[in-house]
Design a protein around this motif. Structure first.
Motif, PDB file in Angstrom:
ATOM      1  N   LEU A 442      -0.217  92.268  52.407  1.00 31.69           N
ATOM      2  CA  LEU A 442      -1.232  91.144  52.276  1.00 31.69           C
ATOM      3  C   LEU A 442      -0.269  89.737  52.275  1.00 31.69           C
ATOM      4  CD1 LEU A 442      -3.966  92.335  50.003  1.00 31.69           C
ATOM      5  CD2 LEU A 442      -4.204  91.613  52.329  1.00 31.69           C
ATOM      6  N   LEU A 443       0.727  89.882  51.438  1.00 30.95           N
ATOM      7  CA  LEU A 443       1.662  88.676  51.200  1.00 30.95           C
ATOM      8  C   LEU A 443       2.241  88.241  52.440  1.00 30.95           C
ATOM      9  CD1 LEU A 443       3.051  89.392  47.521  1.00 30.95           C
ATOM     10  CD2 LEU A 443       1.579  87.466  48.355  1.00 30.95           C
ATOM     11  N   ASN A 444       2.772  89.667  53.128  1.00 28.02           N
ATOM     12  CA  ASN A 444       3.431  89.201  54.734  1.00 28.02           C
ATOM     13  C   ASN A 444       2.379  88.627  55.480  1.00 28.02           C
ATOM     14  OD1 ASN A 444       5.808  90.288  53.727  1.00 28.02           O
ATOM     15  ND2 ASN A 444       5.473  92.378  54.370  1.00 28.02           N
ATOM     16  N   GLY A 445       1.117  89.148  55.609  1.00 31.63           N
ATOM     17  CA  GLY A 445       0.213  88.491  56.512  1.00 31.63           C
ATOM     18  C   GLY A 445       0.064  87.021  56.009  1.00 31.63           C
ATOM     19  N   ILE A 446      -0.225  86.750  54.924  1.00 35.54           N
ATOM     20  CA  ILE A 446      -0.400  85.378  54.358  1.00 35.54           C
ATOM     21  C   ILE A 446       0.739  84.495  54.714  1.00 35.54           C
ATOM     22  CG2 ILE A 446      -0.209  83.669  52.315  1.00 35.54           C
ATOM     23  CD1 ILE A 446      -2.236  86.010  50.939  1.00 35.54           C
ATOM     24  N   GLN A 447       2.042  84.896  54.633  1.00 32.71           N
ATOM     25  CA  GLN A 447       3.315  84.137  55.040  1.00 32.71           C
ATOM     26  C   GLN A 447       3.038  83.813  56.684  1.00 32.71           C
ATOM     27  OE1 GLN A 447       6.888  85.921  54.265  1.00 32.71           O
ATOM     28  NE2 GLN A 447       8.204  84.237  54.628  1.00 32.71           N
ATOM     29  N   THR A 448       2.711  84.792  57.421  1.00 38.22           N
ATOM     30  CA  THR A 448       2.602  84.585  58.912  1.00 38.22           C
ATOM     31  C   THR A 448       1.545  83.652  59.155  1.00 38.22           C
ATOM     32  OG1 THR A 448       3.599  86.721  59.181  1.00 38.22           O
ATOM     33  CG2 THR A 448       2.427  85.616  60.925  1.00 38.22           C
ATOM     34  N   VAL A 449       0.458  83.849  58.582  1.00 41.24           N
ATOM     35  CA  VAL A 449      -0.807  83.036  59.002  1.00 41.24           C
ATOM     36  C   VAL A 449      -0.680  81.918  58.631  1.00 41.24           C
ATOM     37  CG1 VAL A 449      -3.310  82.826  58.601  1.00 41.24           C
ATOM     38  CG2 VAL A 449      -2.409  84.971  58.915  1.00 41.24           C
ATOM     39  N   GLN A 450      -0.087  81.403  57.360  1.00 41.08           N
ATOM     40  CA  GLN A 450      -0.233  80.070  56.978  1.00 41.08           C
ATOM     41  C   GLN A 450       0.740  78.915  57.955  1.00 41.08           C
ATOM     42  OE1 GLN A 450       1.552  80.123  53.193  1.00 41.08           O
ATOM     43  NE2 GLN A 450       3.908  80.600  53.662  1.00 41.08           N
ATOM     44  N   ALA A 451       1.570  79.543  58.889  1.00 40.17           N
ATOM     45  CA  ALA A 451       2.304  78.871  59.728  1.00 40.17           C
ATOM     46  C   ALA A 451       1.614  78.785  61.003  1.00 40.17           C
ATOM     47  CB  ALA A 451       3.459  79.500  60.148  1.00 40.17           C
ATOM     48  N   LEU A 452       0.471  79.219  61.255  1.00 39.56           N
ATOM     49  CA  LEU A 452      -0.484  79.020  62.239  1.00 39.56           C
ATOM     50  C   LEU A 452      -1.318  77.689  62.106  1.00 39.56           C
ATOM     51  CD1 LEU A 452      -1.522  82.643  63.246  1.00 39.56           C
ATOM     52  CD2 LEU A 452       0.528  81.353  64.193  1.00 39.56           C
ATOM     53  N   THR A 453      -1.818  77.128  63.201  1.00 41.35           N
ATOM     54  CA  THR A 453      -2.772  75.866  62.995  1.00 41.35           C
ATOM     55  C   THR A 453      -4.085  76.129  63.528  1.00 41.35           C
ATOM     56  OG1 THR A 453      -2.138  75.228  65.419  1.00 41.35           O
ATOM     57  CG2 THR A 453      -0.706  74.218  63.350  1.00 41.35           C
ATOM     58  N   GLY A 454      -5.250  75.382  63.091  1.00 39.80           N
ATOM     59  CA  GLY A 454      -6.318  75.437  63.651  1.00 39.80           C
ATOM     60  C   GLY A 454      -7.332  76.219  62.503  1.00 39.80           C
ATOM     61  N   ASN A 455      -8.607  76.173  63.053  1.00 38.96           N
ATOM     62  CA  ASN A 455      -9.671  76.759  61.992  1.00 38.96           C
ATOM     63  C   ASN A 455      -9.862  78.182  61.951  1.00 38.96           C
ATOM     64  OD1 ASN A 455     -10.764  74.256  61.551  1.00 38.96           O
ATOM     65  ND2 ASN A 455     -12.681  74.643  62.529  1.00 38.96           N
ATOM     66  N   LEU A 456      -9.447  79.022  62.935  1.00 40.84           N
ATOM     67  CA  LEU A 456      -9.406  80.395  62.573  1.00 40.84           C
ATOM     68  C   LEU A 456      -8.389  80.994  61.806  1.00 40.84           C
ATOM     69  CD1 LEU A 456     -10.690  82.061  66.267  1.00 40.84           C
ATOM     70  CD2 LEU A 456     -11.889  81.961  63.861  1.00 40.84           C
ATOM     71  N   PRO A 457      -7.281  80.323  61.966  1.00 46.79           N
ATOM     72  CA  PRO A 457      -6.095  80.763  60.826  1.00 46.79           C
ATOM     73  C   PRO A 457      -6.747  80.581  59.585  1.00 46.79           C
ATOM     74  CG  PRO A 457      -5.137  80.044  62.786  1.00 46.79           C
ATOM     75  CD  PRO A 457      -6.576  79.812  63.045  1.00 46.79           C
ATOM     76  N   LEU A 458      -7.151  79.420  59.234  1.00 46.98           N
ATOM     77  CA  LEU A 458      -7.714  79.154  58.030  1.00 46.98           C
ATOM     78  C   LEU A 458      -8.569  80.003  57.516  1.00 46.98           C
ATOM     79  CD1 LEU A 458      -7.686  76.704  55.817  1.00 46.98           C
ATOM     80  CD2 LEU A 458      -9.689  75.595  57.033  1.00 46.98           C
ATOM     81  N   LEU A 459      -9.690  80.297  58.245  1.00 50.29           N
ATOM     82  CA  LEU A 459     -10.456  81.495  57.843  1.00 50.29           C
ATOM     83  C   LEU A 459      -9.734  82.613  57.605  1.00 50.29           C
ATOM     84  CD1 LEU A 459     -13.542  82.208  57.697  1.00 50.29           C
ATOM     85  CD2 LEU A 459     -13.440  82.759  60.129  1.00 50.29           C
ATOM     86  N   GLY A 460      -8.859  83.108  58.546  1.00 53.99           N
ATOM     87  CA  GLY A 460      -8.071  84.280  58.042  1.00 53.99           C
ATOM     88  C   GLY A 460      -7.214  84.174  56.778  1.00 53.99           C
ATOM     89  N   MET A 461      -6.701  83.142  56.433  1.00 55.36           N
ATOM     90  CA  MET A 461      -6.078  82.876  55.344  1.00 55.36           C
ATOM     91  C   MET A 461      -7.116  82.952  54.081  1.00 55.36           C
ATOM     92  SD  MET A 461      -3.049  82.261  54.029  1.00 55.36           S
ATOM     93  CE  MET A 461      -2.173  81.197  55.038  1.00 55.36           C
ATOM     94  N   ALA A 462      -8.222  82.504  54.283  1.00 54.59           N
ATOM     95  CA  ALA A 462      -9.190  82.751  53.038  1.00 54.59           C
ATOM     96  C   ALA A 462      -9.646  84.390  52.928  1.00 54.59           C
ATOM     97  CB  ALA A 462     -10.697  82.104  53.264  1.00 54.59           C
ATOM     98  N   VAL A 463      -9.763  85.245  53.817  1.00 52.82           N
ATOM     99  CA  VAL A 463      -9.891  86.515  54.067  1.00 52.82           C
ATOM    100  C   VAL A 463      -8.784  87.220  53.127  1.00 52.82           C
ATOM    101  CG1 VAL A 463     -10.347  88.573  55.072  1.00 52.82           C
ATOM    102  CG2 VAL A 463     -11.417  86.508  55.802  1.00 52.82           C
ATOM    103  N   LEU A 464      -7.367  86.787  53.656  1.00 51.17           N
ATOM    104  CA  LEU A 464      -6.427  87.588  52.985  1.00 51.17           C
ATOM    105  C   LEU A 464      -6.200  87.268  51.632  1.00 51.17           C
ATOM    106  CD1 LEU A 464      -3.825  86.875  56.064  1.00 51.17           C
ATOM    107  CD2 LEU A 464      -4.589  88.734  55.437  1.00 51.17           C
ATOM    108  N   LYS A 465      -6.387  86.021  51.204  1.00 49.92           N
ATOM    109  CA  LYS A 465      -6.157  85.610  49.756  1.00 49.92           C
ATOM    110  C   LYS A 465      -7.150  86.257  48.938  1.00 49.92           C
ATOM    111  CE  LYS A 465      -3.458  81.337  50.069  1.00 49.92           C
ATOM    112  NZ  LYS A 465      -3.396  80.068  49.521  1.00 49.92           N
ATOM    113  N   SER A 466      -8.455  86.303  49.465  1.00 50.46           N
ATOM    114  CA  SER A 466      -9.463  86.992  48.970  1.00 50.46           C
ATOM    115  C   SER A 466      -9.009  88.372  48.577  1.00 50.46           C
ATOM    116  CB  SER A 466     -10.797  87.137  49.680  1.00 50.46           C
ATOM    117  OG  SER A 466     -11.357  85.580  49.761  1.00 50.46           O
ATOM    118  N   ALA A 467      -8.697  88.893  49.592  1.00 52.64           N
ATOM    119  CA  ALA A 467      -8.335  90.622  49.433  1.00 52.64           C
ATOM    120  C   ALA A 467      -7.038  90.621  48.456  1.00 52.64           C
ATOM    121  CB  ALA A 467      -7.642  90.994  50.821  1.00 52.64           C
TER     122      ALA A 467
END
Length: 514
Positions: A442-467
């Motif tokens: 999960l931490l590795n996923g967050i590190q990767t996704v936070q470098a992406l831009t746009g709305n869907l990565p923001l949504l993905g970050m919310a899912v990962l942080k919730s998990a």
């Protein structure tokens, strides 16, 4: 003066809301990027739950309620679930009058089948094409409202953003996908019914048109998410092209059996480990068991013992799909299966009346977190969409405050993501939000996704942080580093909020039953 209600999405929840609003005198504007015939609701196979008790098993809406709350692992709003299960019999009889061709038992009794997590037969079905049958009837009913001028269709239009006056929704902005023209739609209320967040993962059983972009935009605007880590893996899916093809739970409801080879013999592991419900354990448990066994041996679903009569009368669509897409005759050979992402229990935070924290904004169907908690019972999705659409429309008509529709702050259009970034996001989400999760991935996923831009990565970050924040295992959320449930700290709803700069995760109590 009648209210103008805008509905985003024309699947089952959207059509249900449109019918309810129109029948109550509202002006309805129904927005969808694709025709209703291509909505994900059409793909639902197994059935719709309702405690009709046509099998003389002493079933009741109260037992339906109990099974739903048990499967939800305590995270579903009991008052909302009670309303849904109580309304189910009337809704199914209404669908019959609307023209839905359910399988019947005798002259006038709706036939019912077994479904996972339920000891009683309470799933009404139309062969293995229940969603298609229900949607066909609903589409015709809404077209009649269109013909009478009560519903105005905005076909091939996509949602862009909300029109907001402070914390009050006063319409939305849409785009014509043919002309690319941007259109402002003023309205007294907006109901979002846009399906699950399948676009975060790409490779799911769901429709490719259910991108999750509407939910992502609402999250960017400050609408909170609830239980977004609760993602259902259907136990029995097959890779088919770039998607997962669903082998309906109806197959196991009619006698299909899961097995793997062990010591040269067929090992019916679900029947051995769970003798009471066997192959019809709730989906989260069955998916995990298949996942575990698949690391040692290929897992198969054997339907060869199901009679020709049952296949012809109850599973013909499933049999045809397996022959067409898998070149498998289920009458003669088993099908190799693995769990696949199927349904999102979490989504937009709504209350029992389907209100979001933004005034005059509502949500219904799979896009919102309602009825299913940590794990959905098969057969409850169609019911939740149909009932939830009705409730949202009723709430919007009765409670939405009349506002100055010319009042809207400067509209801030959402940022876009590159296709390459979406593909990268899909891979990260698939790798980190699997059947079994842990802190490191999960931490590795967050590190990767936070470098992406746009709305869907923001949504993905919310899912990962919730998990990451839910340090326990409950329902569809299974942490191998926290394998036990922790009711003291986590028998609560996970809430993710974006304040314009960062995502905050909190836990709030589940409403008490009145």
């Amino acid at each position: 003066m009648s209210k103008t209600i805008i509905i985003i999405g024309a699947g089952l929840a959207g059509l249900s809301a449109a019918l309810q609003a129109a029948e109550n005198g509202c002006n309805v504007k129904l927005v969808s990027s694709l025709p209703s015939e291509r909505a994900q609701s059409v793909m639902a196979e197994g059935g719709i739950n309702t405690a009709l008790n046509t099998k003389d098993e002493n079933d009741s809406p109260e037992e339906h309620f109990t099974d739903t709350i048990k499967a939800a692992c305590g995270l579903a709003d009991p008052n909302a679930v009670w309303g849904m299960t109580q309304a189910a019999p009337e809704l199914v009889h209404w669908l019959l009058k609307l023209g839905v061709k359910f399988n019947m038992s005798g002259y006038d009794d709706v036939d019912l089948r077994n479904f996972g997590g339920q000891k009683k037969k309470r799933t009404a079905f139309a062969q293995s094409d229940t969603g298609k049958q229900i949607m066909t009837a609903m589409i015709d009913a809404v077209r009649r409202k269109e013909a009478s001028g009560m519903v105005e269709r905005f076909s091939h239009h996509s949602f862009l953003t909300l029109r907001l006056c402070g914390n009050i929704c006063c319409g939305c902005v849409i785009r014509d996908e043919y002309s690319q023209e941007t259109v402002e739609l003023p309205g007294d209320a907006v109901i979002v019914a846009t399906g699950g967040m399948h676009g975060l993962f790409g490779n799911t059983t769901g429709s490719l048109s259910n991108t999750g972009e509407v939910t992502a935009e609402l999250f960017r605007l400050g609408v909170p998410l609830a239980n977004s880590e609760m993602i259902q893996y259907h136990p029995t899916t097959v890779k088919c092209g770039g998607k997962r093809m669903l082998i309906s739970e109806a197959a196991r409801g009619e006698g299909g059996r899961l097995f793997a080879m062990k010591d040269g013999k067929q090992w019916y592991f679900m029947e051995e480990k769970y003798p009471e419900l066997g192959n019809l354990m709730p989906r989260d448990i069955t998916a995990r068991e298949i996942w575990k066994v698949s690391h040692e041996s290929e897992v198969f679903l054997d339907m060869t013992e199901i009679s020709e009569e049952i296949i012809s009368n109850k599973l013909s669509g499933l049999a045809d799909d397996c022959m067409t897409y898998l070149h498998k005759d289920i009458r003669k050979e088993p099908v190799s299966v693995l769990p696949g992402i199927h349904y999102f229990m979490g989504g937009i935070l709504v209350d029992e009346q389907h209100r979001t924290p933004i005034q005059n904004l509502y949500a219904a169907g799979e896009c919102c977190a309602q009825y299913h908690g940590a794990n959905r019972l098969g057969g409850n999705s169609l019911l939740g969409a149909l009932y939830g659409g009705r409730v949202a429309a009723k709430s919007a008509r009765e409670q939405a405050d009349v506002v100055d529709l010319s009042c809207a702050t400067q509209i801030d259009f959402p940022p876009t993501s590159q296709i390459s970034e979406i593909k990268q996001l899909n891979k990260v989400m698939q790798d980190t939000m699997g059947v079994v999760r842990n802190e490191n991935t999960l931490l590795n996923g967050i590190q990767t996704v936070q470098a992406l831009t746009g709305n869907l990565p923001l949504l993905g970050m919310a899912v990962l942080k919730s998990a990451l924040a839910r340090k326990e295992s409950r329902g569809a959320h299974w942490r191998e580093d926290y394998p036990k449930s922790n009711d003291d700290d986590y028998l609560k709803t996970t809430v993710a909020r974006f304040d314009g700069k960062q995502i905050q995760i909190s836990f709030v109590p589940v409403p008490e039953r009145r």
